[in-house]
Design an enzyme around this catalytic site. Structure first.
Site, PDB file in Angstrom:
ATOM      1  N   ASP A   1       0.865  -1.173   0.000  1.00 58.25           N
ATOM      2  CA  ASP A   1       0.000   0.000   0.000  1.00 58.25           C
ATOM      3  C   ASP A   1       0.912   1.237   0.000  1.00 58.25           C
ATOM      4  O   ASP A   1       2.090   1.158   0.363  1.00 58.25           O
ATOM      5  CB  ASP A   1      -0.872  -0.029   1.248  1.00 58.25           C
ATOM      6  CG  ASP A   1      -1.669   1.247   1.438  1.00 58.25           C
ATOM      7  OD1 ASP A   1      -2.374   1.650   0.507  1.00 58.25           O
ATOM      8  OD2 ASP A   1      -1.558   1.850   2.522  1.00 58.25           O
TER       9      ASP A   1
ATOM     10  N   ASN B   1      -9.057  -1.127   3.319  1.00 55.14           N
ATOM     11  CA  ASN B   1      -8.995  -1.583   1.938  1.00 55.14           C
ATOM     12  C   ASN B   1      -7.766  -2.437   1.670  1.00 55.14           C
ATOM     13  O   ASN B   1      -7.617  -3.001   0.584  1.00 55.14           O
ATOM     14  CB  ASN B   1      -9.042  -0.397   0.964  1.00 55.14           C
ATOM     15  CG  ASN B   1      -7.873   0.552   1.117  1.00 55.14           C
ATOM     16  OD1 ASN B   1      -7.333   0.736   2.204  1.00 55.14           O
ATOM     17  ND2 ASN B   1      -7.477   1.175   0.028  1.00 55.14           N
TER      18      ASN B   1
END
Length: 273
Positions: A9, A221
């Site tokens: 990420d 997420n």
């Protein structure tokens, strides 16, 4: 275990709070790639907001990939080819706009390399700062969105948006993927599209198994890829419920957590070979 892929990420994970990559982290990731380990970036950001990071880590040189829009696309950094793309229809975007009005939250989407909003919103400005895309204020959101969009975001203070998230996950169950990427960003993508499902799609033709993948993230997420990977890592700055579902908790993003994990589980293991 010898890991063949590191999936990262960006915000609050790879990137420091000033949107830079520390020298220690960059050096570790370059060393891993030189040893043949693929480094993949997976973010809620649009493609354009990820390119500079991919360039800094030389993903084109090492033949790797980025997964923008929470995995709604897979981009080959060497050829710039889209290997995978999932979108929402204009009608779906219009329906989400109606829901945003009902729930008293802001909404944005992307078109023509710009962030589209109907009203100025401080959270849209944050997205602009993160992605480098300009905010375009349009007189009518529905009239501005006439074709497919990759995703939409609803925007509001964290407490209110948390309640909206619970409500819409139930209301839109079986229709859309709904998850928060930041406390004030609630994201909507095509049903089944997550970082985890896109990662699964990416590795299969490469002959890489899930247990050979390390995935590092900090937010909701990221959870699908953290749970999918053989080694799912939560950053030290992640919420407690993300940490509880990870295999390992790294130092925070401001303390070189990514470098720590790569050095410990990849570079140290490679040095033993």
């Amino acid at each position: 275990m010898s890991y063949k892929m590191i999936v990262l990420d960006l915000d609050d994970t790879l990137l420091r709070d000033d949107q830079t990559i520390s020298k220690r982290t960059k050096d570790a990731l370059i060393q891993a790639q030189e040893a043949g380990v693929k480094v993949v970036l997976a973010s809620g950001r649009p493609t354009q907001g990820m390119r500079w990071v991919a360039e800094e880590l030389k993903l084109d040189h090492y033949g790797s990939y980025i997964l923008p829009f929470n995995g709604s696309k897979i981009i080959d950094c060497k050829t710039n080819e889209e290997k995978y793309s999932r979108t929402l229809t204009a009608e779906t975007a219009h329906s989400l706009y109606d829901i945003s009005k009902r729930e008293d939250v802001g909404i944005l989407t992307y078109a023509e390399d710009a962030i589209i909003v109907e009203e100025t919103n401080p959270f849209a400005s944050i997205e602009s700062d993160l992605t480098g895309l300009p905010v375009k204020v349009v007189p009518d959101f529905k009239e501005a969105i006439t074709g497919p969009v990759v995703k939409a975001l609803m925007l509001k203070e964290a407490d209110h948006l948390a309640e909206v998230e619970k409500k819409l996950q139930a209301e839109l169950d079986g229709e859309l993927s709904v998850m928060r990427s930041k406390p004030f960003f609630l994201e909507f993508t095509q049903l089944g599209v997550t970082k985890g499902t896109s990662l699964d799609y990416l590795i299969k033709p490469m002959g890489i198994k899930p247990e050979e993948v390390m995935a590092i993230g900090d937010s909701y997420n990221d959870l699908t890829m953290i749970e999918f990977a053989g080694l799912g890592v939560a950053m030290g700055n992640a919420p407690d419920d993300i940490k509880e579902k990870a295999d390992y908790v790294a130092a925070p993003n401001m303390e070189d957590g990514v470098a720590e994990v790569v050095e410990t589980f990849v570079l140290n293991e490679l040095s033993k070979i």
